[in-house]
Design a protein around this motif. Sequence first.
Motif, PDB file in Angstrom:
ATOM      1  N   THR A 119      22.297  13.520  13.844  1.00 42.31           N
ATOM      2  CA  THR A 119      21.071  13.732  14.742  1.00 42.31           C
ATOM      3  C   THR A 119      20.955  15.128  14.128  1.00 42.31           C
ATOM      4  N   ASP A 120      20.838  15.542  13.100  1.00 40.24           N
ATOM      5  CA  ASP A 120      21.001  17.033  12.836  1.00 40.24           C
ATOM      6  C   ASP A 120      19.663  15.937  11.426  1.00 40.24           C
ATOM      7  N   VAL A 121      18.967  14.854  11.003  1.00 42.44           N
ATOM      8  CA  VAL A 121      18.080  14.631  10.307  1.00 42.44           C
ATOM      9  C   VAL A 121      17.011  13.945  11.435  1.00 42.44           C
ATOM     10  N   PRO A 122      16.759  13.202  12.421  1.00 41.42           N
ATOM     11  CA  PRO A 122      15.824  13.559  13.262  1.00 41.42           C
ATOM     12  C   PRO A 122      15.468  15.180  14.287  1.00 41.42           C
ATOM     13  N   ALA A 123      16.119  15.679  14.195  1.00 42.31           N
ATOM     14  CA  ALA A 123      15.750  17.216  14.532  1.00 42.31           C
ATOM     15  C   ALA A 123      14.761  17.773  13.562  1.00 42.31           C
ATOM     16  N   VAL A 124      15.750  18.043  12.172  1.00 46.09           N
ATOM     17  CA  VAL A 124      14.910  18.963  11.312  1.00 46.09           C
ATOM     18  C   VAL A 124      13.188  17.159  11.332  1.00 46.09           C
ATOM     19  N   HIS A 125      13.260  16.366  11.178  1.00 51.35           N
ATOM     20  CA  HIS A 125      12.364  15.523  11.154  1.00 51.35           C
ATOM     21  C   HIS A 125      11.095  15.906  12.389  1.00 51.35           C
ATOM     22  N   ALA A 126      11.912  15.699  13.251  1.00 49.45           N
ATOM     23  CA  ALA A 126      10.810  15.882  14.581  1.00 49.45           C
ATOM     24  C   ALA A 126      10.045  16.906  14.599  1.00 49.45           C
ATOM     25  N   SER A 133      18.990  26.606  -0.152  1.00 48.70           N
ATOM     26  CA  SER A 133      19.190  26.055  -1.181  1.00 48.70           C
ATOM     27  C   SER A 133      20.165  27.106  -1.607  1.00 48.70           C
ATOM     28  N   ALA A 134      20.646  28.004  -1.059  1.00 45.09           N
ATOM     29  CA  ALA A 134      22.824  28.777  -1.562  1.00 45.09           C
ATOM     30  C   ALA A 134      23.226  28.235  -0.470  1.00 45.09           C
ATOM     31  N   ALA A 135      23.059  27.473   0.696  1.00 47.80           N
ATOM     32  CA  ALA A 135      23.410  26.907   1.496  1.00 47.80           C
ATOM     33  C   ALA A 135      24.250  25.246   0.897  1.00 47.80           C
ATOM     34  N   LEU A 136      23.559  25.042   0.523  1.00 46.78           N
ATOM     35  CA  LEU A 136      23.405  23.584  -0.421  1.00 46.78           C
ATOM     36  C   LEU A 136      24.029  24.037  -1.519  1.00 46.78           C
ATOM     37  N   ALA A 162      21.754  15.900   3.885  1.00 49.00           N
ATOM     38  CA  ALA A 162      20.733  15.421   3.758  1.00 49.00           C
ATOM     39  C   ALA A 162      19.558  16.592   4.687  1.00 49.00           C
ATOM     40  N   ALA A 163      20.021  16.403   5.961  1.00 47.46           N
ATOM     41  CA  ALA A 163      18.902  17.631   6.895  1.00 47.46           C
ATOM     42  C   ALA A 163      18.408  19.069   6.088  1.00 47.46           C
ATOM     43  N   LEU A 164      19.694  19.547   5.949  1.00 50.61           N
ATOM     44  CA  LEU A 164      19.367  20.443   5.431  1.00 50.61           C
ATOM     45  C   LEU A 164      18.700  21.000   4.039  1.00 50.61           C
ATOM     46  N   ASP A 165      18.307  19.320   3.453  1.00 52.18           N
ATOM     47  CA  ASP A 165      17.070  19.179   2.036  1.00 52.18           C
ATOM     48  C   ASP A 165      16.153  18.737   2.861  1.00 52.18           C
ATOM     49  N   LEU A 166      15.845  18.180   3.735  1.00 53.52           N
ATOM     50  CA  LEU A 166      14.881  18.177   4.192  1.00 53.52           C
ATOM     51  C   LEU A 166      13.800  19.375   4.791  1.00 53.52           C
ATOM     52  N   ALA A 167      14.759  20.193   5.617  1.00 57.54           N
ATOM     53  CA  ALA A 167      14.545  21.756   5.881  1.00 57.54           C
ATOM     54  C   ALA A 167      13.876  22.296   4.178  1.00 57.54           C
ATOM     55  N   ARG A 168      14.316  22.625   3.780  1.00 56.26           N
ATOM     56  CA  ARG A 168      13.990  23.415   2.289  1.00 56.26           C
ATOM     57  C   ARG A 168      12.937  22.706   2.268  1.00 56.26           C
ATOM     58  N   GLN A 169      12.865  21.434   1.430  1.00 60.34           N
ATOM     59  CA  GLN A 169      11.754  20.742   1.216  1.00 60.34           C
ATOM     60  C   GLN A 169      10.806  21.185   1.993  1.00 60.34           C
TER      61      GLN A 169
END
Length: 228
Positions: free
Chosen positions: A130-137, A176-179, A189-196
């Motif tokens: 559910t991290d992914v839909p949080a960033v997606h939303a 980026s550093a966290a990844l 995947a959510a972290l990378d989505l937030a970065r992008q």
Amino acid sequence: MKISGESLGSGQALEPARLRDVALSLAAVHTMGVSVTVVVGGGNIFRGDRGADWQLERGRADTVGMLATGINALLLEGLLNGLDVPTQVFSRGPCAGIGRQYLRDEVVEALRSGHTVLLAGGMGVSGFSTDVPAVHAAIDTGADAVVMVKYGVDGIYSADPASDPGAVFLREISASAALERNLRVMDAAALDLARQSGKPVHVVPAADMWSVKCVLEGKEIGSLLLPA
């Protein structure tokens, strides 16, 4: 905002006191005039990685986990209604019968009309936390930032503080550093989505029921993931 299931209960349980605290926190956000989409986790009831205990293959187990998010969303909806916070539930996937189908334009309209939006069902398909839909939303609705409400930690650490006494608290770090350091603050995947997408992510403790309000007031609490 992402509310982890563990923030609502632990050990495959629902804890009314925690649910009430989350509802009061969201009510405080509402009184500030802030519109928020809340992605609700289900880990307090069931997690996909527990499927083997029930002889379930992972895809089916993820379905059970998505259904668990619907239970949490409906309970929070009831508590928010009791606090006179206008609330709408939107859902995806196996939670399709709960509230309204997630459609971007309808979610945005609900936010514009001052409703707190609860999102059940995650992304609606297996394989996503559910991290992914949080960033997606946040991307979908043009939100300014993502707030991750985490149970058991007060922010981001250099290692798991539960197992490494030398773990160092990080007030601020780039996505980026966290990844690169494989920090388990949220789904990679959510972290990378937030970065992008350029969305900053605030990681705050569920133990402090006013932590989200503090973020909105600009107070220093938890950790900040910068979209870089």
